[in-house]
Design an enzyme around this catalytic site. Sequence first.
Site, PDB file in Angstrom:
ATOM      1  N   ARG A 136       0.857  -1.182   0.000  1.00  0.00           N
ATOM      2  CA  ARG A 136       0.000   0.000   0.000  1.00  0.00           C
ATOM      3  C   ARG A 136       0.887   1.223   0.000  1.00  0.00           C
ATOM      4  O   ARG A 136       2.004   1.187   0.552  1.00  0.00           O
ATOM      5  CB  ARG A 136      -0.869   0.057   1.270  1.00  0.00           C
ATOM      6  CG  ARG A 136      -2.182  -0.701   1.186  1.00  0.00           C
ATOM      7  CD  ARG A 136      -3.167  -0.037   0.221  1.00  0.00           C
ATOM      8  NE  ARG A 136      -4.429  -0.742   0.143  1.00  0.00           N
ATOM      9  CZ  ARG A 136      -4.697  -1.741  -0.682  1.00  0.00           C
ATOM     10  NH1 ARG A 136      -3.781  -2.186  -1.521  1.00  0.00           N
ATOM     11  NH2 ARG A 136      -5.900  -2.295  -0.697  1.00  0.00           N
ATOM     12  N   GLU A 175      -1.800   8.072  -3.847  1.00  0.00           N
ATOM     13  CA  GLU A 175      -2.125   7.719  -5.235  1.00  0.00           C
ATOM     14  C   GLU A 175      -3.582   8.109  -5.559  1.00  0.00           C
ATOM     15  O   GLU A 175      -4.423   8.139  -4.656  1.00  0.00           O
ATOM     16  CB  GLU A 175      -1.895   6.209  -5.472  1.00  0.00           C
ATOM     17  CG  GLU A 175      -2.801   5.307  -4.661  1.00  0.00           C
ATOM     18  CD  GLU A 175      -2.448   3.819  -4.837  1.00  0.00           C
ATOM     19  OE1 GLU A 175      -1.280   3.437  -4.694  1.00  0.00           O
ATOM     20  OE2 GLU A 175      -3.380   3.052  -5.119  1.00  0.00           O
ATOM     21  N   HIS A 230      -0.967   0.547  -9.542  1.00  0.00           N
ATOM     22  CA  HIS A 230      -1.758  -0.302  -8.636  1.00  0.00           C
ATOM     23  C   HIS A 230      -2.505  -1.392  -9.422  1.00  0.00           C
ATOM     24  O   HIS A 230      -3.740  -1.457  -9.396  1.00  0.00           O
ATOM     25  CB  HIS A 230      -2.739   0.557  -7.818  1.00  0.00           C
ATOM     26  CG  HIS A 230      -3.189  -0.108  -6.545  1.00  0.00           C
ATOM     27  ND1 HIS A 230      -3.488   0.583  -5.392  1.00  0.00           N
ATOM     28  CD2 HIS A 230      -3.407  -1.419  -6.242  1.00  0.00           C
ATOM     29  CE1 HIS A 230      -3.867  -0.259  -4.441  1.00  0.00           C
ATOM     30  NE2 HIS A 230      -3.829  -1.487  -4.943  1.00  0.00           N
TER      31      HIS A 230
HETATM   32  C1  DGY Z   1      -6.227  -5.178  -2.961  1.00  0.00           C
HETATM   33  O1  DGY Z   1      -7.035  -6.068  -3.208  1.00  0.00           O
HETATM   34  O2  DGY Z   1      -6.051  -4.742  -1.824  1.00  0.00           O
HETATM   35  C2  DGY Z   1      -5.471  -4.634  -4.111  1.00  0.00           C
HETATM   36  O3  DGY Z   1      -4.466  -3.762  -3.706  1.00  0.00           O
HETATM   37  C3  DGY Z   1      -6.415  -3.935  -5.056  1.00  0.00           C
HETATM   38  O4  DGY Z   1      -6.898  -2.787  -4.445  1.00  0.00           O
END
Ligand code: DGY
Length: 328
Positions: free
Chosen positions: A240, A269, A287
């Site tokens: 993240r 982001e 992402h």
């Molecule tokens: C998640 O599933 O957490 C991925 O990062 C997609 O947002």
Amino acid sequence: MTKPAILVARKIFPATIAALEQHFEVESNQDDASWSKAELIARLQGKVGAFTTGSERIDAELLTACPQLRICANMAVGYNNFDIDAMSAAGVLATNAPDVLTETTADFGFALLMATARRISESEHFLRAGLWKKWSYDMFAGAEIHGSTLGIIGMGRIGQGIAKRGAHGFGMNVIYHNRSQLDAATEADCKARFVSKEELLKTADHVVLVVPYSAASHHTIGAAELALMQPTATLVNIARGGIVDDAALAVALRDGRIAAAGLDVFEGEPKVHPDLLTVPNVVLTPHIASATVATRTAMAQLAADNLIGFLIQNKPLTPINAAQVASK
Ligand code: DGY
């Protein structure tokens, strides 16, 4: 009989909308408009369920303004967009989308590691810019993958998937750091050895971050941690934004403190720290770690099934705070 009303907050597969429409009155956002918080709140009026994607912040302010809301189903395994305490206090169920994306995301983590270590983006840009005039012995010479030391921070399902790819596929020596040590059988399966974060940072040739975001994991990697890493090391973040201090990373990359980084997630982001855009030794992706058609379809289906499971059958599939909500 009138169907319960739900909101789908972002554009999603038409088949997912159709599946939801069998059970619910669905208001959707197939134009994929960027709704402000006020607009999200306005659209949630009268809705008992929300299909969210990780971009929508569900907090106390929103919950107070949407008293009819009973469930938010995230189409993501991560749920740092949810204030779980506030949701539990409001009696609103949170669900996420685990498991269905594990292998796909581990594939991507490994792909990003390879692209970073072997300088694939950088060399492609060079070629496309017409700069390739002749071969030279050290052109885009990168770091070895096979036989090197892979350090994984965050050894959940995805971290384990990356460990197995590294150990079994590439003969890597896998070390990991996690809140708690895995059981011996899982460690053996992953051929992974538990070490301190400091040892991992000092000894890994490649560091991959797969830790969930929380206040405690904010800036797991900052200037001090980057300073511990080897100058030849690579860093990959598929976890993240906020797990890495992006400003400090840009400095480390510019100064050659570490060799290269691969980033799929960013602080704030879709904005990207401007300094990261100017350093060549970083691979940047928007992402997309779970982005295959099959996996995104399965994630959407799971979020929809959580809404149907909870609101129609009283049995959500992958709840996060079921006990807290039940005790309300
Ligand atoms: C998640 O599933 O957490 C991925 O990062 C997609 O947002």
